[in-house]
Design an enzyme around this catalytic site. Sequence first.
Site, PDB file in Angstrom:
ATOM      1  N   HIS A   6      -1.901  -2.324  -9.686  1.00  0.00           N
ATOM      2  CA  HIS A   6      -2.939  -1.783  -8.810  1.00  0.00           C
ATOM      3  C   HIS A   6      -4.120  -2.723  -8.795  1.00  0.00           C
ATOM      4  CE1 HIS A   6      -5.650   1.058  -6.897  1.00  0.00           C
ATOM      5  NE2 HIS A   6      -4.557   1.694  -6.526  1.00  0.00           N
TER       6      HIS A   6
ATOM      7  N   ASP B 222       2.542   5.763  -6.626  1.00  0.00           N
ATOM      8  CA  ASP B 222       3.769   5.763  -5.837  1.00  0.00           C
ATOM      9  C   ASP B 222       5.033   5.874  -6.691  1.00  0.00           C
ATOM     10  OD1 ASP B 222       2.701   5.607  -3.254  1.00  0.00           O
ATOM     11  OD2 ASP B 222       2.252   3.497  -3.519  1.00  0.00           O
TER      12      ASP B 222
ATOM     13  N   HIS C 103       0.880  -1.188   0.000  1.00  0.00           N
ATOM     14  CA  HIS C 103       0.000   0.000   0.000  1.00  0.00           C
ATOM     15  C   HIS C 103       0.917   1.237   0.000  1.00  0.00           C
ATOM     16  CE1 HIS C 103      -3.496   2.397   0.579  1.00  0.00           C
ATOM     17  NE2 HIS C 103      -3.860   2.053   1.802  1.00  0.00           N
TER      18      HIS C 103
HETATM   19  N1  CMC Z   1       5.511  -6.067 -10.482  1.00  0.00           N
HETATM   20  C1  CMC Z   1       5.479  -7.215 -11.170  1.00  0.00           C
HETATM   21  N2  CMC Z   1       4.376  -7.979 -11.298  1.00  0.00           N
HETATM   22  C2  CMC Z   1       3.257  -7.542 -10.680  1.00  0.00           C
HETATM   23  C3  CMC Z   1       3.229  -6.353  -9.955  1.00  0.00           C
HETATM   24  C4  CMC Z   1       4.409  -5.594  -9.855  1.00  0.00           C
HETATM   25  N3  CMC Z   1       4.456  -4.464  -9.170  1.00  0.00           N
HETATM   26  N4  CMC Z   1       1.986  -6.160  -9.459  1.00  0.00           N
HETATM   27  C5  CMC Z   1       1.267  -7.219  -9.855  1.00  0.00           C
HETATM   28  N5  CMC Z   1       2.037  -8.056 -10.588  1.00  0.00           N
HETATM   29  C6  CMC Z   1       1.618  -9.335 -11.184  1.00  0.00           C
HETATM   30  C7  CMC Z   1       1.597 -10.418 -10.114  1.00  0.00           C
HETATM   31  O1  CMC Z   1       2.844 -11.061 -10.006  1.00  0.00           O
HETATM   32  C8  CMC Z   1       0.506 -11.319 -10.634  1.00  0.00           C
HETATM   33  O2  CMC Z   1       1.031 -12.063 -11.700  1.00  0.00           O
HETATM   34  P1  CMC Z   1       0.522 -13.575 -12.003  1.00  0.00           P
HETATM   35  O3  CMC Z   1      -0.947 -13.432 -12.291  1.00  0.00           O
HETATM   36  O4  CMC Z   1       1.344 -13.989 -13.159  1.00  0.00           O
HETATM   37  O5  CMC Z   1       0.779 -14.335 -10.739  1.00  0.00           O
HETATM   38  C9  CMC Z   1      -0.523 -10.345 -11.203  1.00  0.00           C
HETATM   39  O6  CMC Z   1       0.246  -9.188 -11.605  1.00  0.00           O
HETATM   40  C10 CMC Z   1      -1.595  -9.938 -10.216  1.00  0.00           C
HETATM   41  O7  CMC Z   1      -0.940  -9.401  -9.047  1.00  0.00           O
HETATM   42  P2  CMC Z   1      -1.572  -9.410  -7.593  1.00  0.00           P
HETATM   43  O8  CMC Z   1      -0.536  -9.029  -6.606  1.00  0.00           O
HETATM   44  O9  CMC Z   1      -2.294 -10.708  -7.368  1.00  0.00           O
HETATM   45  O10 CMC Z   1      -2.675  -8.267  -7.748  1.00  0.00           O
HETATM   46  P3  CMC Z   1      -3.401  -7.510  -6.595  1.00  0.00           P
HETATM   47  O11 CMC Z   1      -4.565  -6.825  -7.180  1.00  0.00           O
HETATM   48  O12 CMC Z   1      -3.655  -8.395  -5.423  1.00  0.00           O
HETATM   49  O13 CMC Z   1      -2.285  -6.479  -6.096  1.00  0.00           O
HETATM   50  C11 CMC Z   1      -0.880  -4.678  -5.770  1.00  0.00           C
HETATM   51  C12 CMC Z   1      -2.219  -5.153  -6.362  1.00  0.00           C
HETATM   52  C13 CMC Z   1      -0.865  -3.162  -5.758  1.00  0.00           C
HETATM   53  C14 CMC Z   1      -0.756  -5.186  -4.319  1.00  0.00           C
HETATM   54  C15 CMC Z   1       0.273  -5.231  -6.620  1.00  0.00           C
HETATM   55  O14 CMC Z   1       0.183  -4.735  -7.929  1.00  0.00           O
HETATM   56  C16 CMC Z   1       1.634  -4.917  -6.026  1.00  0.00           C
HETATM   57  O15 CMC Z   1       2.091  -5.634  -5.123  1.00  0.00           O
HETATM   58  N6  CMC Z   1       2.315  -3.810  -6.508  1.00  0.00           N
HETATM   59  C17 CMC Z   1       3.578  -3.409  -5.939  1.00  0.00           C
HETATM   60  C18 CMC Z   1       3.345  -2.593  -4.676  1.00  0.00           C
HETATM   61  C19 CMC Z   1       2.792  -1.205  -4.971  1.00  0.00           C
HETATM   62  O16 CMC Z   1       3.288  -0.497  -5.823  1.00  0.00           O
HETATM   63  N7  CMC Z   1       1.761  -0.811  -4.198  1.00  0.00           N
HETATM   64  C20 CMC Z   1       1.150   0.515  -4.301  1.00  0.00           C
HETATM   65  C21 CMC Z   1      -0.250   0.464  -4.844  1.00  0.00           C
HETATM   66  S1  CMC Z   1      -0.842   2.070  -5.380  1.00  0.00           S
HETATM   67  C22 CMC Z   1      -0.885   3.050  -3.982  1.00  0.00           C
HETATM   68  C23 CMC Z   1      -1.823   2.570  -2.966  1.00  0.00           C
HETATM   69  O17 CMC Z   1      -3.035   2.564  -3.183  1.00  0.00           O
HETATM   70  O18 CMC Z   1      -1.338   2.212  -1.898  1.00  0.00           O
END
Ligand code: CMC
Length: 381
Positions: A264, A318, A225
């Site tokens: 996201h 971010d 987050h």
């Molecule tokens: N880099 C590489 N791959 C990614 C990333 C990333 N930053 N984010 C998602 N993926 C891939 C993930 O590996 C998965 O791939 P697969 O389907 O092949 O296993 C797929 O995309 C879905 O990812 P997820 O983590 O299951 O998706 P989610 O909706 O649960 O997570 C998230 C969203 C924001 C937690 C995730 O994108 C992430 O961990 N991003 C990095 C941390 C980040 O930048 N967070 C800030 C979010 S924006 C500000 C806020 O609101 O806080």
Amino acid sequence: MSTATEKQFDQGLVNTIAAETQMSFIDGEKGVLEYVGIDIDSLARHSTFEESTFLLWNGRLPDAAELAGFETELRAEYALPEGLIAMIRETPADASTMHVVQTLVSALSLFDPECDDDSPEANIRKAVRLVAKTPTLIAAFDRHRKGKEIIPADSNRSIASNFLWMLRGEEPTETMVRALDVCLVLHADHGFNASTFTSLVVISTLSDLYSACSAAVGALRGPLHGGANEGVMVMLNEIGDLDKVDEFMKGKLERKEKIMGFGHRVYKAYDPRATYLKTFSEGLARDTGNLPLYEMSTRIEGIMHDAVASKGIFPNVDFYSATTYWSLGLELDLFTPMFALSRMSGWTGHCIEYLKDNKLIRPGAAYVGPHEVPYVDLADR
Ligand code: CMC
């Protein structure tokens, strides 16, 4: 009455709509964010944090007299209670900044006689205090940990200007004030993100705004987050040079590691906050001698685009916040507190909105453990 079998299992509440709101709207497919119907790009260009907060809380833009009145109310609440300043002076200098923010936001309740008054009027006054005092407590802790005198808030200044003033004790340039203000506008609200939802869970028990907001700070600090902006900067520092970006990214992608500042839960298109910040951070980085950081960021973005854009993964708010905060001269561990400072406006607004039609938030759990297990006496185990 619903039974457990009628409930849908929805891991991570991905497909659950938990409540109604009139504050912010997100279209994740089209990459749209609006505060009360006004698109975020217009707000970033023309509004201020104070005006956007009024908009979120009141459902409309203020006229000139209302805005001036609201700014006066906020400025009258910048100062911290003496007791809180005494607590800050006792806080270990090496404490993690987000733990300090969480603790001090909670501690504000100790000095507010209205803490347990849950009338809408008292809640609005508490929301004003939370938004006004959070920047002051962050700046005061930063001064304390550096062994410097705590600088009192200046009620002639806007929130952004006052924060930079309290942090450094030097007149900030107009560009710096504007840059911080833009970041505050962009981070002020974002639907039912994890920290906002946390605040709603707490307020739905008819607890108080301080408890709701300190819990929200705890949710925000995680790297999935608000902690991601710090993670982006750690990554940029680790890479260190434009020439090393390709190799670094190749390794990360091969190991299937997540890249902070990308992806996201809601946006499957470019995060509109990142669109504005990208352009904005370029100018700021150029003016402050930090262009290499911006160049590394765009190179990372290009590599990520080729690798994962087809999966709907783009830079989020971010990613370019990191370059912006660094160019503003903020220390790494103040990045996420900046997010908290701004999102305080959204947390308090959502809590007050939710209380108008409160319903205890209490989802079911899918129990997957055993049943009918006999109790065995301690001596027989
Ligand atoms: N880099 C590489 N791959 C990614 C990333 C990333 N930053 N984010 C998602 N993926 C891939 C993930 O590996 C998965 O791939 P697969 O389907 O092949 O296993 C797929 O995309 C879905 O990812 P997820 O983590 O299951 O998706 P989610 O909706 O649960 O997570 C998230 C969203 C924001 C937690 C995730 O994108 C992430 O961990 N991003 C990095 C941390 C980040 O930048 N967070 C800030 C979010 S924006 C500000 C806020 O609101 O806080």
